[in-house]
Design an enzyme around this catalytic site. Structure first.
Site, short mmCIF file in Angstrom:
data_model
loop_
_atom_site.label_atom_id
_atom_site.label_comp_id
_atom_site.label_asym_id
_atom_site.label_seq_id
_atom_site.Cartn_x
_atom_site.Cartn_y
_atom_site.Cartn_z
N GLU A 67 28.48 30.25 3.74
CA GLU A 67 27.80 30.38 5.04
C GLU A 67 28.70 30.99 6.12
OE1 GLU A 67 27.39 27.45 3.09
OE2 GLU A 67 25.49 28.33 2.46
N VAL A 90 37.94 27.99 -1.21
CA VAL A 90 37.13 28.01 -2.43
C VAL A 90 38.06 27.76 -3.60
CG1 VAL A 90 35.35 29.24 -3.69
CG2 VAL A 90 35.78 29.83 -1.30
N THR A 95 32.29 26.55 -13.20
CA THR A 95 31.17 27.48 -13.19
C THR A 95 31.58 28.78 -12.49
OG1 THR A 95 30.31 26.79 -11.05
CG2 THR A 95 29.60 25.51 -12.96
N HIS A 97 30.53 29.84 -9.67
CA HIS A 97 30.37 29.76 -8.22
C HIS A 97 31.48 30.50 -7.48
CE1 HIS A 97 27.22 26.64 -7.80
NE2 HIS A 97 27.21 27.08 -6.57
N PHE A 122 39.38 37.21 7.54
CA PHE A 122 39.17 36.48 6.28
C PHE A 122 40.27 35.43 6.12
CE2 PHE A 122 39.64 36.09 1.62
CZ PHE A 122 38.33 35.94 1.21
C1 DLZ Z 1 28.66 25.02 -4.12
C2 DLZ Z 1 30.10 25.22 -3.75
C3 DLZ Z 1 31.10 25.08 -4.73
C4 DLZ Z 1 30.81 24.75 -6.16
N1 DLZ Z 1 32.39 25.22 -4.42
C5 DLZ Z 1 32.73 25.51 -3.12
C6 DLZ Z 1 34.09 25.65 -2.76
O1 DLZ Z 1 35.03 25.48 -3.55
N2 DLZ Z 1 34.36 25.98 -1.46
C7 DLZ Z 1 33.38 26.16 -0.53
O2 DLZ Z 1 33.70 26.49 0.61
N3 DLZ Z 1 32.09 26.01 -0.86
C8 DLZ Z 1 31.73 25.68 -2.10
N4 DLZ Z 1 30.43 25.51 -2.45
C9 DLZ Z 1 29.39 25.55 -1.37
C10 DLZ Z 1 28.90 26.98 -1.04
O3 DLZ Z 1 29.87 27.66 -0.24
C11 DLZ Z 1 27.59 26.92 -0.21
O4 DLZ Z 1 27.76 26.07 0.90
C12 DLZ Z 1 26.42 26.41 -1.06
O5 DLZ Z 1 26.29 27.17 -2.24
C13 DLZ Z 1 25.10 26.50 -0.25
O6 DLZ Z 1 24.79 27.85 0.11
#
Ligand code: DLZ
Length: 166
Positions: A67, A90, A95, A97, A122
């Protein structure tokens, strides 16, 4: 130099432009919040020590890193800011993701820079594990928040340099 050997926050403070008249939006992801709060502290302290006024640091949270571009877009559309700093963490999981989120954020932020003509920074850690994230958010490899704030100040100053030549 590989980041495993470099303190990400090492910079020459005398080369940082004065941020006294700059105004920043900061978007903070709530995923891995311990890490993103440390990144925010790095940003806040660096902007303040660069001369930025408290009231010119505008913070909003978003649920996750995915987001961040939308949060940054809201700043560009609804607030008078010189740059937007986006902070997230992140962490590689089991997975896919990780790759989708990282790609979406980096592509989203560069598209915003092109669309709005201001810097979108960033400040997102993309790591294999929590240990690597901690090392880069106030640990032995510095704080990427500091780096993000310095980058924001330098990019706003660069833009002002071009504008003042009009
Ligand atoms: C779903 C998700 C996952 C698995 N991992 C992270 C992460 O490591 N860091 C992060 O900032 N957000 C993660 N998210 C959430 C996604 O960024 C997002 O908020 C959801 O997919 C809803 O759009």
């Amino acid at each position: 130099m590989a980041s495993s050997q470099k303190n990400l926050s090492s910079f020459d403070s005398s080369s940082i432009p004065d941020a006294g008249k700059m105004r920043f939006g900061v978007v903070v992801s709530e995923w891995n919040t311990e890490i993103t709060e440390s990144l925010y502290n790095g940003v806040y302290e660096t902007l303040i020590s660069g001369g930025c006024k408290k009231e010119n640091i505008l913070r909003k949270n978003v649920p996750g890193s995915f987001e961040l571009p939308a949060g940054a877009l809201f700043f560009a559309e609804y607030e008078d800011v010189d740059a937007v700093i986006c902070l997230g963490c992140v962490i590689q999981g089991e997975t896919r993701h990780f790759e989708f989120i990282c790609q979406a954020v980096s592509n989203g932020l560069i598209s915003l820079s092109v669309k709005f003509g201001i810097p979108f920074i960033f400040g997102v850690l993309t790591t294999n594990n929590v240990k690597q994230a901690k090392e880069r958010s106030g640990g032995k490899l510095g704080n990427k928040g500091i780096e993000a704030a310095v980058t924001a100040i330098k990019m706003v100053a660069l833009q002002q340099e071009f504008e003042n030549r009009k």
